[in-house]
Scaffold this motif. Structure first.
Motif, PDB file in Angstrom:
ATOM      1  N   GLY A  54      87.617  42.189 -92.530  1.00 43.05           N
ATOM      2  CA  GLY A  54      87.156  42.790 -93.728  1.00 43.05           C
ATOM      3  C   GLY A  54      87.261  44.162 -93.887  1.00 43.05           C
ATOM      4  N   ALA A  55      86.222  45.362 -93.288  1.00 40.83           N
ATOM      5  CA  ALA A  55      86.525  46.554 -93.420  1.00 40.83           C
ATOM      6  C   ALA A  55      87.376  47.202 -92.592  1.00 40.83           C
ATOM      7  CB  ALA A  55      85.252  47.078 -93.497  1.00 40.83           C
ATOM      8  N   GLY A  56      88.094  46.375 -91.630  1.00 37.73           N
ATOM      9  CA  GLY A  56      88.859  47.141 -90.631  1.00 37.73           C
ATOM     10  C   GLY A  56      88.412  46.831 -89.300  1.00 37.73           C
ATOM     11  N   ASP A  57      89.163  47.519 -88.231  1.00 36.53           N
ATOM     12  CA  ASP A  57      88.778  47.379 -86.909  1.00 36.53           C
ATOM     13  C   ASP A  57      87.151  47.719 -86.393  1.00 36.53           C
ATOM     14  OD1 ASP A  57      89.096  49.998 -85.161  1.00 36.53           O
ATOM     15  OD2 ASP A  57      90.826  49.760 -86.808  1.00 36.53           O
TER      16      ASP A  57
ATOM     17  N   VAL B 173      77.000  50.250 -98.680  1.00 35.07           N
ATOM     18  CA  VAL B 173      75.987  49.986 -99.600  1.00 35.07           C
ATOM     19  C   VAL B 173      76.034  48.588 -99.788  1.00 35.07           C
ATOM     20  CG1 VAL B 173      74.914  50.127-101.874  1.00 35.07           C
ATOM     21  CG2 VAL B 173      75.638  52.191-100.585  1.00 35.07           C
ATOM     22  N   ALA B 174      77.346  47.959-100.361  1.00 39.46           N
ATOM     23  CA  ALA B 174      77.406  46.489-100.509  1.00 39.46           C
ATOM     24  C   ALA B 174      76.949  45.449 -99.365  1.00 39.46           C
ATOM     25  CB  ALA B 174      78.907  46.143-101.071  1.00 39.46           C
ATOM     26  N   ARG B 175      77.383  45.939 -98.083  1.00 38.73           N
ATOM     27  CA  ARG B 175      77.079  45.264 -96.968  1.00 38.73           C
ATOM     28  C   ARG B 175      75.590  45.409 -96.596  1.00 38.73           C
ATOM     29  NH1 ARG B 175      82.239  45.953 -97.392  1.00 38.73           N
ATOM     30  NH2 ARG B 175      83.682  44.952 -95.999  1.00 38.73           N
ATOM     31  N   ILE B 176      74.724  46.629 -96.911  1.00 43.62           N
ATOM     32  CA  ILE B 176      73.393  46.674 -96.677  1.00 43.62           C
ATOM     33  C   ILE B 176      72.741  45.738 -97.619  1.00 43.62           C
ATOM     34  CG2 ILE B 176      71.678  47.939 -97.011  1.00 43.62           C
ATOM     35  CD1 ILE B 176      73.441  50.571 -96.409  1.00 43.62           C
ATOM     36  N   VAL B 177      72.860  45.707 -98.940  1.00 43.24           N
ATOM     37  CA  VAL B 177      72.366  44.493 -99.782  1.00 43.24           C
ATOM     38  C   VAL B 177      72.709  43.082 -99.212  1.00 43.24           C
ATOM     39  CG1 VAL B 177      72.221  43.754-101.855  1.00 43.24           C
ATOM     40  CG2 VAL B 177      72.670  46.377-101.854  1.00 43.24           C
ATOM     41  N   ALA B 178      73.876  42.876 -98.832  1.00 40.92           N
ATOM     42  CA  ALA B 178      74.189  41.370 -98.390  1.00 40.92           C
ATOM     43  C   ALA B 178      73.263  41.446 -97.048  1.00 40.92           C
ATOM     44  CB  ALA B 178      75.577  41.416 -97.939  1.00 40.92           C
TER      45      ALA B 178
ATOM     46  N   GLN C 153      79.860  52.855 -89.813  1.00 38.86           N
ATOM     47  CA  GLN C 153      79.587  52.252 -90.986  1.00 38.86           C
ATOM     48  C   GLN C 153      78.445  51.011 -90.370  1.00 38.86           C
ATOM     49  OE1 GLN C 153      82.564  50.742 -93.295  1.00 38.86           O
ATOM     50  NE2 GLN C 153      83.627  52.701 -93.733  1.00 38.86           N
ATOM     51  N   ARG C 154      78.858  50.402 -89.373  1.00 35.54           N
ATOM     52  CA  ARG C 154      78.283  49.406 -88.759  1.00 35.54           C
ATOM     53  C   ARG C 154      76.720  50.186 -88.506  1.00 35.54           C
ATOM     54  NH1 ARG C 154      81.035  45.041 -86.159  1.00 35.54           N
ATOM     55  NH2 ARG C 154      79.097  45.039 -84.546  1.00 35.54           N
ATOM     56  N   LEU C 155      76.696  51.096 -87.870  1.00 34.81           N
ATOM     57  CA  LEU C 155      75.529  51.863 -87.305  1.00 34.81           C
ATOM     58  C   LEU C 155      74.661  52.055 -88.867  1.00 34.81           C
ATOM     59  CD1 LEU C 155      76.453  54.619 -84.733  1.00 34.81           C
ATOM     60  CD2 LEU C 155      75.277  52.123 -84.402  1.00 34.81           C
ATOM     61  N   ALA C 156      75.417  52.617 -90.003  1.00 34.40           N
ATOM     62  CA  ALA C 156      74.678  52.991 -91.059  1.00 34.40           C
ATOM     63  C   ALA C 156      74.147  51.698 -91.685  1.00 34.40           C
ATOM     64  CB  ALA C 156      75.560  53.711 -92.090  1.00 34.40           C
ATOM     65  N   ALA C 157      74.661  50.576 -91.610  1.00 36.79           N
ATOM     66  CA  ALA C 157      74.140  49.422 -92.231  1.00 36.79           C
ATOM     67  C   ALA C 157      73.043  48.672 -91.579  1.00 36.79           C
ATOM     68  CB  ALA C 157      75.356  48.418 -92.399  1.00 36.79           C
ATOM     69  N   ALA C 158      73.282  48.856 -90.099  1.00 38.79           N
ATOM     70  CA  ALA C 158      72.049  48.276 -89.404  1.00 38.79           C
ATOM     71  C   ALA C 158      70.689  49.143 -89.602  1.00 38.79           C
ATOM     72  CB  ALA C 158      72.441  48.090 -87.768  1.00 38.79           C
TER      73      ALA C 158
ATOM     74  N   VAL D 239      70.036  37.461 -86.691  1.00 45.12           N
ATOM     75  CA  VAL D 239      70.597  37.465 -88.045  1.00 45.12           C
ATOM     76  C   VAL D 239      71.321  38.704 -88.248  1.00 45.12           C
ATOM     77  CG1 VAL D 239      70.161  37.270 -90.647  1.00 45.12           C
ATOM     78  CG2 VAL D 239      69.024  35.609 -88.952  1.00 45.12           C
ATOM     79  N   LEU D 240      70.849  39.655 -88.166  1.00 47.48           N
ATOM     80  CA  LEU D 240      71.191  41.123 -88.194  1.00 47.48           C
ATOM     81  C   LEU D 240      72.555  41.163 -87.451  1.00 47.48           C
ATOM     82  CD1 LEU D 240      71.606  43.851 -89.871  1.00 47.48           C
ATOM     83  CD2 LEU D 240      69.794  44.749 -87.780  1.00 47.48           C
ATOM     84  N   SER D 241      72.559  40.734 -86.118  1.00 43.72           N
ATOM     85  CA  SER D 241      73.770  40.968 -85.616  1.00 43.72           C
ATOM     86  C   SER D 241      74.850  39.987 -85.847  1.00 43.72           C
ATOM     87  CB  SER D 241      73.590  40.560 -84.052  1.00 43.72           C
ATOM     88  OG  SER D 241      72.514  41.548 -83.318  1.00 43.72           O
ATOM     89  N   ASP D 242      74.449  38.894 -86.211  1.00 42.84           N
ATOM     90  CA  ASP D 242      75.657  38.101 -86.936  1.00 42.84           C
ATOM     91  C   ASP D 242      76.107  38.662 -87.964  1.00 42.84           C
ATOM     92  OD1 ASP D 242      76.873  35.259 -87.179  1.00 42.84           O
ATOM     93  OD2 ASP D 242      75.800  35.503 -88.819  1.00 42.84           O
ATOM     94  N   GLY D 243      75.327  38.886 -88.908  1.00 38.03           N
ATOM     95  CA  GLY D 243      75.885  39.617 -90.185  1.00 38.03           C
ATOM     96  C   GLY D 243      76.956  40.888 -89.899  1.00 38.03           C
ATOM     97  N   LEU D 244      76.558  41.641 -89.014  1.00 38.89           N
ATOM     98  CA  LEU D 244      77.242  42.783 -88.817  1.00 38.89           C
ATOM     99  C   LEU D 244      78.564  42.657 -88.351  1.00 38.89           C
ATOM    100  CD1 LEU D 244      74.459  45.191 -87.379  1.00 38.89           C
ATOM    101  CD2 LEU D 244      75.602  45.461 -89.436  1.00 38.89           C
ATOM    102  N   GLY D 245      78.579  41.373 -87.193  1.00 42.75           N
ATOM    103  CA  GLY D 245      79.868  41.096 -86.700  1.00 42.75           C
ATOM    104  C   GLY D 245      80.787  40.574 -87.701  1.00 42.75           C
ATOM    105  N   ARG D 246      80.167  39.580 -88.856  1.00 44.97           N
ATOM    106  CA  ARG D 246      81.011  39.041 -89.922  1.00 44.97           C
ATOM    107  C   ARG D 246      81.500  39.987 -90.868  1.00 44.97           C
ATOM    108  NH1 ARG D 246      77.913  36.933 -93.269  1.00 44.97           N
ATOM    109  NH2 ARG D 246      76.254  36.382 -91.618  1.00 44.97           N
ATOM    110  N   LEU D 247      80.511  40.817 -91.332  1.00 43.97           N
ATOM    111  CA  LEU D 247      80.985  41.762 -92.592  1.00 43.97           C
ATOM    112  C   LEU D 247      81.823  43.000 -92.216  1.00 43.97           C
ATOM    113  CD1 LEU D 247      77.537  41.775 -94.480  1.00 43.97           C
ATOM    114  CD2 LEU D 247      79.523  40.455 -94.768  1.00 43.97           C
ATOM    115  N   PHE D 248      81.793  43.129 -90.901  1.00 43.99           N
ATOM    116  CA  PHE D 248      82.488  44.459 -90.328  1.00 43.99           C
ATOM    117  C   PHE D 248      83.630  43.967 -89.588  1.00 43.99           C
ATOM    118  CE2 PHE D 248      78.661  46.482 -91.782  1.00 43.99           C
ATOM    119  CZ  PHE D 248      79.041  47.595 -92.395  1.00 43.99           C
TER     120      PHE D 248
END
Length: 647
Positions: A173-176, A210-215, A183-188, A160-169
């Protein structure tokens, strides 16, 4: 004779004598430091003036931001608060070893790290002399953070985390992916750990993360069939809290998440740390939430952590449930708290130079993010580094400003001067003292920029276009280190108003309240929802009336001037007040090189307020002195967390 020798000078402690008198007269000690030392000596029956001097210095430390005083180095590091050119090293300092030996035999001082609960006011650890309260707070913060770092969170669904990271970053969304690797490392990391730190300079995407962490946490709860996590957003000031809330709401509207999660993010509110903890000014415990009455939240996220003092951090971490997550967000390179400690910098420690994750944590992070995680040099067994990621890609300002800012942050004065002298894109350096060159042609960029921006604001305000006037406020701002004096905001506000009186028709005749007057709120007004640091503008309203307009998210709120409490004109503002704000053009007017508050962090904070254009006014000597003078706060927190620095 020192200026403090005047018997009617309020800085002088009349009852002081011997060493206390000499150090007070020289400006090393304030009257309050002396009075506390005298009182404690009297209560304990201690007659040795060396003990009294050490006590006064321990009291002095937190007032200047230090957690303790190092008796072995204070002779060479002490500063003076006097107009006289006094060299503290020429004073009659007791020899360090004799001094420490004498302190070890007094009833005022407890020795070492063992908590003997004697209730004495001072604690000596090696050569570090603490006020007992700060020693306890420092130990408590370190112990609580290490406990969070060592504790595993509840089960996390890696798929679930991997899917969310791929979708939100993703690229839409936030760029390449490459650009947002950190940012991906920080959120994970914030999902995988109970304690996480998202650090980085302005424009590196901290609040985006921060917004992506909550999501991501909400998606974990949904996958487990659990209720959505109860999230607290907080910051040390009301302005910072409002800015965090607004940023999270704006980001929520853009995220590729389910409607229920977007609604949850959009419904989050942020508060000050005092409000979150439930400040009780009449209570001995100070806050409603503490170690015996924890916060109910599952996730506590604190923005602008660089502004959080040691004492406030102690109150926060003791109030967070051991089963909850704590996420600290901020820039360790910016100005620190005005109170004791440099907490965020101590926590980030060596991770500013690279990740310091242990092998197991690094391996799992690589698996869920699908990207390489650089190997780290974390000492074996130190868990705190597993949760810290420093964002390093700036999205907010141009490469020229970034080049100057990076050189300052790294303490490389030669590189900073080289970039300034080369005229890198987006940077104008005026190698002159701003006070001396105030009305000369050298300061034309400042004068023309201030007049052009103010004229645009005034024109929009006279037409009653509140939103346009407010938007233009952020196009140009003069930043000063001091409030008063030749280099202070009071002087420069008056000067800019004189420039406007000559350049804008009708300006001089309009009095204190006029359409286009830029406003800065200096005290919180919860009734009007205006907070210390908010900016607004006076605009013309129907019927020839004036109103004060402030922006709230996507709306403009207008008030009659009579309803406003503490406001001031804000053509110029202090660098401290500007922290967290951004301007298209920031004109930074540096103080004299001898200024006590001129530091690397002050200069870095000022430079990074500019989005598109930086105008830096100050001679090379001042720039070099600032870069070479980092805030050096005596603190043992980094030593307690990382085993380096401290007592």
């Amino acid at each position: 004779m020192s200026a403090l020798a005047d018997p009617f000078d309020g800085r002088r402690a009349v009852g002081g004598s011997g060493l206390l008198r000499a150090f007070n007269d020289a400006g090393v000690l304030a009257a309050a430091d002396v009075h506390v030392a005298l009182r404690l000596s009297a209560l304990s029956g201690e007659a040795d003036e060396r003990v009294a001097l050490a006590t006064a210095l321990a009291v002095r430390g937190p007032r200047l931001g230090h957690v303790y005083v190092d008796l072995a180095t204070i002779r060479d590091t002490a500063t003076v608060e006097s107009e006289d050119d006094v060299d503290p090293s020429t004073l009659d300092w007791p020899p360090a070893q004799d001094w420490i030996a004498r302190l070890s035999g007094t009833a005022l001082v407890a020795i070492g790290e063992e908590d003997d609960s004697r209730g004495v006011p001072l604690r000596l650890v090696g050569t570090a002399l603490y006020l007992d309260r700060y020693w306890r707070d420092e130990r408590a913060v370190a112990a609580d953070l290490l406990a969070f770092a060592d504790a595993p969170p509840e089960a996390v669904r890696d798929d679930v985390l991997s899917d969310g990271l791929g979708r939100l970053f993703d690229a839409d969304g936030a760029g390449d992916t490459r650009a947002d690797a950190r940012q991906r490392l920080a959120a994970a990391t914030a999902v995988l750990r109970r304690f996480a730190v998202v650090a980085g300079g302005p424009g590196t995407g901290k609040t985006t993360t921060v917004a992506r962490i909550v999501a991501l946490l909400a998606e974990q709860a949904a996958a487990a069939g659990s209720p959505a996590p109860l999230v607290a957003l907080a910051a040390p000031t009301a302005k910072a809290a409002a800015r965090l809330q607004e940023a999270v709401h704006e980001e929520a509207a853009r995220l590729d998440v389910r409607d229920a999660i977007r609604e949850q993010l959009g419904g989050l509110s942020a508060s000050t740390l005092h409000r979150l903890l439930g400040w009780l000014p009449s209570s001995h415990s100070r806050f409603r939430h503490n170690r015996t009455n924890r916060l109910p939240h599952d996730v506590v996220i604190v923005d602008e952590t660089s502004m959080v003092s040691l004492s406030m951090m102690a109150r926060l971490v003791e109030a967070v449930r051991p089963q909850a997550r704590l996420v600290l967000v901020g820039d360790p390179g910016q100005l620190t708290s005005i109170e004791a400690g440099a907490v965020l910098g101590d926590i980030v420690g060596p991770t500013g130079a690279g990740l310091r994750m242990r092998p197991a944590g690094r391996t799992r992070l690589a698996e869920v993010t699908g990207q390489d995680v650089p190997a780290s040099a974390s000492p074996a067994g130190i868990a705190v580094g597993d949760g810290i990621v420093v964002l390093d890609r700036v999205h907010r300002y141009g490469e020229g400003i970034a080049e100057v800012a990076d050189a300052i942050r790294l303490g490389d004065a030669d590189a900073a001067i080289s970039a300034l002298a080369a005229g890198v894109e987006g940077v104008t350096w005026i190698d002159d003292d701003p006070a001396a060159a105030a009305d000369s042609d050298a300061l034309r960029p400042v004068r023309e920029g201030a007049i052009a921006a103010a004229r645009t604001v005034i024109d929009a305000a006279r037409r009653g276009e509140a939103r346009g006037a407010i938007a233009t406020l952020s196009t140009f701002r003069v930043l000063c280190a001091h409030r008063r004096g030749a280099h202070g905001i009071a002087t420069w506000t008056e000067r800019i108003e004189r420039w406007l009186a000559d350049a804008v028709p009708g300006f001089a005749a309009e009095g204190e309240w006029y359409a286009g007057r830029p406003l800065l709120v200096t005290e919180n007004d919860y009734g009007l929802r205006l907070y210390n640091g908010d900016t607004g503008v006076v605009v013309a309203s129907a019927g020839g009336r004036l109103s004060a307009a402030f922006e709230r998210r996507d709306e403009v709120a207008e008030f009659t001037p009579a309803r406003l409490g503490a406001v001031e004109t804000v053509y110029a503002m202090t660098i401290h007040k500007s922290q967290g704000s951004q301007f298209d053009t920031a004109a930074v007017l540096l103080p004299e090189p001898t200024s006590q508050i001129l530091t690397r962090e002050l200069l870095y904070t000022a430079v990074t307020r500019a989005r598109e254009h930086l105008v830096l006014v100050g001679p090379e000597e001042t720039v070099r002195r600032a870069v070479a003078r980092p805030v050096a706060r005596a603190s043992g927190l980094q030593w307690r967390l990382w085993g380096t620095g401290g007592p």
